[in-house]
Design a protein around this motif. Structure first.
Motif, short mmCIF file in Angstrom:
data_model
loop_
_atom_site.label_atom_id
_atom_site.label_comp_id
_atom_site.label_asym_id
_atom_site.label_seq_id
_atom_site.Cartn_x
_atom_site.Cartn_y
_atom_site.Cartn_z
N SER A 44 0.85 -1.19 0.00
CA SER A 44 0.00 0.00 0.00
C SER A 44 0.89 1.24 0.00
N PRO A 45 0.64 2.22 -0.88
CA PRO A 45 1.44 3.44 -0.84
C PRO A 45 1.26 4.22 0.46
N PHE A 65 -0.16 -8.55 1.36
CA PHE A 65 0.08 -8.10 -0.01
C PHE A 65 0.91 -9.07 -0.84
N ASP A 66 1.53 -10.07 -0.21
CA ASP A 66 2.39 -11.02 -0.93
C ASP A 66 1.51 -12.11 -1.56
N PRO A 67 1.52 -12.26 -2.88
CA PRO A 67 0.60 -13.21 -3.53
C PRO A 67 0.89 -14.67 -3.19
N THR A 68 2.07 -14.94 -2.66
CA THR A 68 2.36 -16.32 -2.24
C THR A 68 1.30 -16.81 -1.27
N TYR A 69 0.81 -15.91 -0.42
CA TYR A 69 -0.16 -16.30 0.60
C TYR A 69 -1.58 -16.45 0.03
N MET A 94 0.08 -6.00 -10.12
CA MET A 94 1.20 -6.88 -10.47
C MET A 94 2.18 -7.12 -9.32
N GLY A 95 1.75 -6.90 -8.06
CA GLY A 95 2.66 -7.10 -6.94
C GLY A 95 3.71 -6.01 -6.81
N PHE A 96 3.41 -4.82 -7.32
CA PHE A 96 4.39 -3.74 -7.37
C PHE A 96 4.70 -3.20 -5.96
N ASP A 97 5.95 -2.79 -5.77
CA ASP A 97 6.40 -2.20 -4.50
C ASP A 97 6.29 -0.68 -4.62
N PHE A 98 5.19 -0.12 -4.14
CA PHE A 98 4.93 1.30 -4.33
C PHE A 98 5.80 2.19 -3.45
N ASN A 99 6.45 1.64 -2.44
CA ASN A 99 7.25 2.45 -1.53
C ASN A 99 8.75 2.23 -1.69
N GLY A 100 9.14 1.40 -2.66
CA GLY A 100 10.56 1.18 -2.89
C GLY A 100 11.27 0.55 -1.71
N GLU A 101 10.63 -0.43 -1.06
CA GLU A 101 11.20 -1.05 0.14
C GLU A 101 11.85 -2.41 -0.15
N GLY A 102 11.97 -2.74 -1.44
CA GLY A 102 12.59 -4.01 -1.79
C GLY A 102 11.72 -5.22 -1.55
N VAL A 103 10.39 -5.02 -1.55
CA VAL A 103 9.47 -6.14 -1.30
C VAL A 103 8.52 -6.34 -2.48
N GLU A 124 3.56 8.38 -14.28
CA GLU A 124 4.79 9.17 -14.22
C GLU A 124 5.46 9.08 -12.85
N THR A 125 4.69 8.92 -11.78
CA THR A 125 5.26 8.90 -10.44
C THR A 125 6.20 7.72 -10.23
N TYR A 126 5.77 6.53 -10.64
CA TYR A 126 6.54 5.32 -10.37
C TYR A 126 7.38 4.88 -11.57
N ASP A 127 7.03 5.32 -12.75
CA ASP A 127 7.69 4.84 -13.96
C ASP A 127 7.91 6.00 -14.92
#
Length: 713
Positions: free
Chosen positions: A239-240, A260-264, A282-291, A317-320
């Motif tokens: 979540s952002p 948030f992890d789709p494995t679960y 798509m499981g994107f990491d909106f906070n850039g935390e390496g997850v 534009e914000t994330y890409d």
């Protein structure tokens, strides 16, 4: 100074400041002063006029786009984290109270579906979108609550129409708070919301509520999705508004990961193989935390055919900023064979013009990733149509024409039949030598069953320059009545009518070859001795031309033709009416309209000119035939989406909804084929008897026959 006067002045200043912020955004989003009329704004007029709504082009071809991820709401109904996020986004050195006024004004003008100028509907139309999907939300701490009933109110609003069709669709949601006590009631309320035909799916966002995906108590939701045959959307990725560092200990951080992890989610995907799971973001990491969990999302989609992937938010534009993330994801999806599992959404509306910008960025990424036009069509609209069973939902939302039950309680052939429908998709090689070409062909037919007899085949030809997806409801309807049906290739500019006829014959040859292959899903399921041809506009003429060619070759496989508002435009091509109608020896029906027999504007041609319209095919009949005039319909009323931008805009708008026009077309088409291809003469009551007379007496149609199509006439 009087304190009330002071307060009034302050509020007035805040209002003006807020409006200036909104208006500056609006002005930046539009190109000309004529496109931005303050008088119209304050009069409450809509921003997008019919001439301003634009379609969507991809590599020079018109395509449909459905944005499956939009949020309505107000600033006041956001949760505390959402409000904080919005206030921090206002780039003005103002006290919080003033920022709240601005935020409230902006939300009223951009997050209300029917607000003037930059309301969601206007932004969708300006972006050239065929449909937009509004999400109910239950995330009280983050983005807040937007009730199911609020979304349904928007769907039932009279303004939820574009050219007579529903425009907004909805995804329903439910609260996860105090589930042990409230879960049963929440499921019942969700079931009730999903009974609305335009509520086409379920939206969940466990990451915003920090609810673990692997908790088995959520199986009740998946059971409901299975029972109602609706897709289920999960927010997958962080979540952002929540960072791992916000949680106090490892146990809380682990609980958040599980949300948030789709494995679960894999266990639920396995337990409910018939539920169509849409993994949003798509499981994107909106906070850039390496997850980020993009790799895991792809893994699940490769293993499980009920997993779909949605492309919203991370491509902005914000994330890409340079677009490389979206290109990389699309390239990987194509390489893994997952194109048919990708769904387009924006997570808008955001600021004015955001919907169009996100769409354009996605289209650019599709092209950079090497997607073909059919693949782009699938991603941007077609896959969503399939996942949501959209034609059936739209049809169910239309006002029902009076249903006639026929003799002995026969089901009205204007409604869906009793067969469950399979759709098989092929990459077909058509033609030979220098004329070889490849195209995607989707064949709809009754579900396979042991010992089932092969079914008759119907080829539906589209109108000139009209995309196949504008006719998607027809093969699905026919398949529900026991036919194998498909929409053939687009009839494009620069190809002669004789060449179009040869191309239609190529499709027929491909069907013969494909059915003969033992490993084909069509093997043993098609009765290719009983073929019906159908077509709209120019496709109707091409159907007659193929029928004539086969007759001249002593090929008797085609046994009936049903033409929907056919047009015999003979410019530079052979004319059919009246020159060749004597060669047509199989029964046919020409169903059409007369509204478009004259031009919409003096500078345009008529869409179905009186000199070459459906009546002329009937006038030249030498075989059993009928003509049906659908009163109040226009030339494009028979399409699934009459708002097909450029080519539809030159035709008149029908006086009746296209849903009614399509149902009447399907009623007479299906009854006709039941009689001619299956020998089910009991359906003559719909074509020649009491049910037809009901339509005539209630001014839905006029009807005429010749050469004993109806035995008693």
């Amino acid at each position: 100074m009087d304190p009330l006067l002071s307060l009034g002045n302050t509020m007035r200043q805040l209002m003006i400041m807020g409006l200036l912020v909104v208006l500056s955004s609006l002005a930046e989003a539009h190109d000309t002063s004529s496109d931005f009329d303050l008088d119209a704004l304050f009069a409450g007029e809509a921003f997008v006029l019919s001439g301003q709504a634009t379609g969507t082009q991809f590599m020079g071809e018109q395509i449909s786009v459905i944005d499956m991820h939009l949020h309505s709401g107000t600033f006041e109904n956001m949760g505390p984290l959402g409000q904080e996020f919005i206030l921090d986004s206002i780039p003005l050195p103002l006290p919080e109270a003033q920022k709240r006024v601005i935020a409230s004004l902006v939300a009223q003008m951009t997050r209300q579906p029917y607000a003037p100028y930059s309301g969601i509907k206007n932004e969708c139309l300006k972006a050239g979108l065929q449909h937009c999907v509004l999400y109910a939300v239950y995330t009280p701490e983050t983005w807040g609550i937007e009730e199911n009933n609020t979304i349904i109110d928007y769907l039932e609003d009279p303004r939820n129409r574009v050219n007579g069709e529903p425009y907004f669709l909805g995804f329903a949601s439910l609260s996860q708070v105090e589930w042990e006590q409230q879960g049963t009631a929440q499921i019942a309320a969700l079931r009730e919301s999903l009974s609305h035909p335009l509520m086409v799916g379920i939206k969940l966002a466990f990451a915003h509520n920090v609810e673990p995906l692997d908790d088995p108590k959520w199986d009740a939701i998946y059971e409901l999705a299975r029972d109602l045959d609706v897709p289920l959307y999960h927010h997958i990725g962080t979540s952002p508004l929540r960072r791992l560092e916000d949680f106090q200990d490892d146990e809380q951080r682990e609980r958040y990961r599980r949300s948030f992890d789709p494995t679960y989610l894999e266990g639920a995907i396995q337990r409910f193989p018939s539920v169509r799971f849409i993994l949003g973001h798509m499981g994107f990491d909106f906070n850039g935390e390496g997850v980020g969990r993009v790799d895991e999302v792809f893994r699940l989609a490769q293993i499980y055919p009920n997993v779909y992937l949605e492309l919203s938010a991370f491509g902005g534009e914000t994330y890409d900023p340079d677009g490389t993330i979206m290109v990389d994801i699309l390239t990987r999806a194509k390489a893994l064979g997952l194109v048919e599992r990708l769904l387009y959404g924006s997570d808008g509306p955001g600021i004015p013009n955001m919907l169009k910008r996100y769409k354009d960025r996605t289209l650019s990424a599709l092209e950079a990733a090497g997607y073909t036009i059919p693949e782009a069509r699938a991603v941007m609209a077609g896959n969503f149509v399939s996942v949501t069973r959209l034609p059936e939902r739209i049809a169910a939302a239309e006002p029902e024409p009076l249903v006639c039950s026929g003799d002995d309680g026969l089901l009205d052939p204007g409604v869906a039949g009793r067969a469950d429908v399979d759709t098989e998709v092929f990459r077909a090689r058509l033609g030979s030598g220098s004329k070889t070409r490849f195209t995607t062909i989707s064949v709809s037919l009754p579900e396979a069953a042991d010992g089932a007899a092969p079914v008759p085949v119907i080829l539906v030809s589209p109108g000139f320059q009209l995309d196949r997806d504008l006719y998607a409801s027809y093969p699905i309807h026919l398949a529900s009545w026991g036919y194998a049906a498909l929409v053939t290739e687009k009839l494009q500019l620069g190809i002669s009518h004789a060449a179009m006829t040869r191309r239609l014959r190529d499709v027929l040859s491909w069907l013969v070859d494909e059915e003969s292959r033992p490993e084909s899903p069509l093997h043993g399921r098609l009765d290719l001795s009983k073929i019906g041809l159908a077509g709209h506009s120019l496709g109707g003429k091409i159907s007659f031309m193929l029928g004539i060619d086969l007759i001249e070759d002593d090929d008797e496989r085609v046994q009936a033709i049903f033409a929907i508002d056919p047009v015999d435009d003979g410019k530079g091509s052979p004319s059919v009416t009246p020159e060749q109608m004597a060669k047509v020896d199989m029964p046919f029906i020409a169903l059409g309209e007369t509204l478009d027999s004259t031009p919409k504007h003096d500078s345009l041609m008529a869409c179905a000119p009186e000199a070459s319209n459906f009546e002329k095919f009937f006038d030249g009949a030498r075989s059993p035939a009928a003509k049906i005039d659908v009163l109040g319909a226009s030339h494009m009323s028979f399409l699934d989406n009459p708002n097909c931008r450029l080519f539809c805009s030159v035709c008149r708008e029908g006086a009746i909804g296209s849903g009614e026009a399509r149902k009447l077309a399907r009623r007479y088409m299906t009854a006709f084929y039941n009689i001619q291809l299956k020998g089910e003469v009991e359906y003559e009551t719909f074509l020649c008897g009491a049910c037809r007379e009901q339509d005539v007496n209630e001014n839905r149609i006029t009807f005429a026959t010749t050469n004993s199509l109806c035995p008693t006439e």
